[in-house]
Design an enzyme around this catalytic site. Structure first.
Site, PDB file in Angstrom:
ATOM      1  N   ARG A  56       0.963  -1.195   0.079  1.00 60.15           N
ATOM      2  CA  ARG A  56      -0.035   0.080  -0.122  1.00 60.15           C
ATOM      3  C   ARG A  56       0.972   1.210   0.132  1.00 60.15           C
ATOM      4  O   ARG A  56       0.648   1.990  -0.838  1.00 60.15           O
ATOM      5  CB  ARG A  56      -0.961   0.095   1.354  1.00 60.15           C
ATOM      6  CG  ARG A  56      -2.271  -0.429   0.978  1.00 60.15           C
ATOM      7  CD  ARG A  56      -2.769  -0.604   2.347  1.00 60.15           C
ATOM      8  NE  ARG A  56      -2.142  -1.857   3.097  1.00 60.15           N
ATOM      9  CZ  ARG A  56      -2.006  -2.998   2.525  1.00 60.15           C
ATOM     10  NH1 ARG A  56      -3.036  -3.199   1.834  1.00 60.15           N
ATOM     11  NH2 ARG A  56      -1.278  -3.991   3.108  1.00 60.15           N
ATOM     12  N   THR A  57       1.979   1.467   0.979  1.00 61.75           N
ATOM     13  CA  THR A  57       2.745   2.678   1.225  1.00 61.75           C
ATOM     14  C   THR A  57       3.206   2.911  -0.469  1.00 61.75           C
ATOM     15  O   THR A  57       3.260   3.891  -0.894  1.00 61.75           O
ATOM     16  CB  THR A  57       3.490   2.347   2.120  1.00 61.75           C
ATOM     17  OG1 THR A  57       2.995   2.042   3.364  1.00 61.75           O
ATOM     18  CG2 THR A  57       4.241   3.702   2.669  1.00 61.75           C
TER      19      THR A  57
END
Lengths: 300, 147
Positions: A56-57
């Site tokens: 995600r990041t």
């Protein structure tokens, strides 16, 4: 004030700083919704230095830069870089700073982001340094609460699960303290919120999964990788499960959050409940990181 | 009354909290070649009991005095030259301490080999706790380790 600023730790943020970021995130969110994002980063390069894996990041940093019209270079597998030849983190950062205008970094060693900020000639955005800090996650968590509940002031948040090793809940405590939130820490005895994060908070602590009085239920994964003893992990995994029955006790105007990835702590049957906001929360990572990139680059 | 001979030149560390004398000696790097006298649980009007450490021909720099203050606040450091006390210093706890101590978190970036980084800790009082400015790990004074 924001131009060229490093984003290393939520501890460095005042209430005004947080409000600035949330205001700009709301703007970005609106641009995305209307499909008219200004190309604030045209001709600029973001370097993503991911010394440990992330889904995600990294993807949301890359999406954020590209939405703003910029481009991205970087690595997500340090084994394919000079790090394998024992290049130091400091040297890798210096090199990337020479190639890019802004750096997003994740590193397994706590404190690595602060070191990077000391040696970098361009702004560093900390995408997580070991068990220490992950400020962009905290800011997107705050944005989620603000957007979904309308305010951060005086909310009651129940944090559930691994409160000992979970860095997201630690940083969220620090940030929400600035907004006079009250806290309910729900965890097994072995995974209680460390005292250092409870200082100055209004809180209660329990092992019982009662979330009926909370505005926000923030669920965390029991993280196998943080346990020194695998047997201890086996004993605690699946300790709390948020299922339909638990959700039925929650206030109507409340939300369920989770930094993801989840394992089995939120049952899939909850996903369709209007209070389940964890996927929206993951989405808000993009406008939050767009705002931060544009702010530290002096573009807004 | 315990009698220990006076020193002509060196340092007398007085009013150490009773039982902390060995810890103070440890952060000074041990005895080495220095002649040292450590008195433990000496009667004291001010503190009831105290420890005293005498170091012959050894003088302390600011970093060492800071470390002593962290381990035992309110300690007095007497500088002795030619048998006389020429300076009396009340060891004051610093707000931060840099480049002297090791972070106890083995994963902290300051413990990674070859990285160009100087350790730095903020010192909190009551109770005394050190916080690594890099990894945020907090630990009590009795866990400090020299670099």
């Amino acid at each position: 004030m924001w131009d060229r600023r490093h984003v290393i730790s939520i501890d460095d943020f005042s209430r005004e700083d947080i409000e600035d970021v949330l205001k700009n995130t709301a703007k970005m969110d609106e641009y995305l919704e209307k499909g008219n994002v200004p190309e604030l980063m045209k001709g600029k390069i973001l370097a993503t230095l991911f010394f440990e894996p992330s889904t995600r990041t990294r993807l949301s940093f890359e999406a954020a830069m590209q939405r703003l019209g910029g481009t991205v270079i970087g690595f997500s597998d340090p084994s394919a870089t000079s790090i394998k030849k024992k290049e130091t983190t400091a040297d890798t950062v210096r090199m990337a700073a020479a190639y890019a205008d802004v750096i997003a970094m994740r590193h397994p060693y706590p404190g690595a982001a602060k070191l990077a900020a000391q040696v970098s000639s361009v702004p560093i955005l900390n995408g997580g340094d070991g068990s220490n800090q992950h400020p962009t996650q905290t800011l997107l968590d705050l944005y989620t609460i603000k957007k979904e509940l309308g305010t951060l002031d005086g909310i009651k948040i129940a944090m559930v699960g691994d409160l000992k090793y979970g860095r997201t809940v630690h940083s969220l405590c620090t940030a929400l303290k600035l907004f006079d939130a009250t806290f309910k820490f729900i965890s097994p005895e072995q995974l209680r919120m460390p005292d250092t994060y409870k200082r100055g908070l209004t809180y209660e602590e329990t092992t019982e999964l009662d979330v009926s009085d909370a505005d926000v239920v923030y669920v965390t994964r029991i993280q196998a990788e943080r346990f020194p003893d695998p047997a201890e992990y086996e004993k605690l995994k699946g300790f709390y499960v948020i299922n339909k029955k638990v959700v039925s006790t929650m206030k109507e105007k409340s939300i369920i959050m989770h930094p993801l990835p989840r394992v089995d702590e939120i049952h899939y049957e909850v996903d369709s409940d209007p209070r389940a906001k964890y996927f929206k929360q993951a989405y808000y990572g993009v406008p939050t990181r767009m705002a931060l990139i544009a702010m530290v680059m002096g573009a807004i | 009354m315990l009698m220990v001979r006076h020193i002509e030149n060196g340092t007398v560390i007085d009013h150490i909290d009773a039982g902390k004398g060995l810890e103070v000696l440890k952060v000074l790097g041990g005895a080495g070649d220095t002649t040292i006298v450590l008195a433990i649980n000496v009667q004291s009007k001010k503190k009831g009991k105290k420890d005293i450490l005498k170091l012959e021909n050894k003088f302390l720099d600011k970093d060492k005095m800071d470390l002593i203050a962290i381990i035992s606040p309110n300690t007095t450091i007497n500088v002795i030259r030619e048998g006389k006390v020429v300076e009396k210093i009340n060891a004051e706890m610093p707000e931060e301490i840099n480049g002297v101590l090791k972070c106890i978190n083995p994963k902290c970036i300051t413990n990674a080999p070859r990285e160009p980084v100087t350790t730095s800790f903020t010192v909190k009082k009551n109770p005394v706790m050190l916080k690594c400015k890099y990894c945020s790990t907090e630990f009590p004074a009795d866990m400090i380790q020299l670099l």
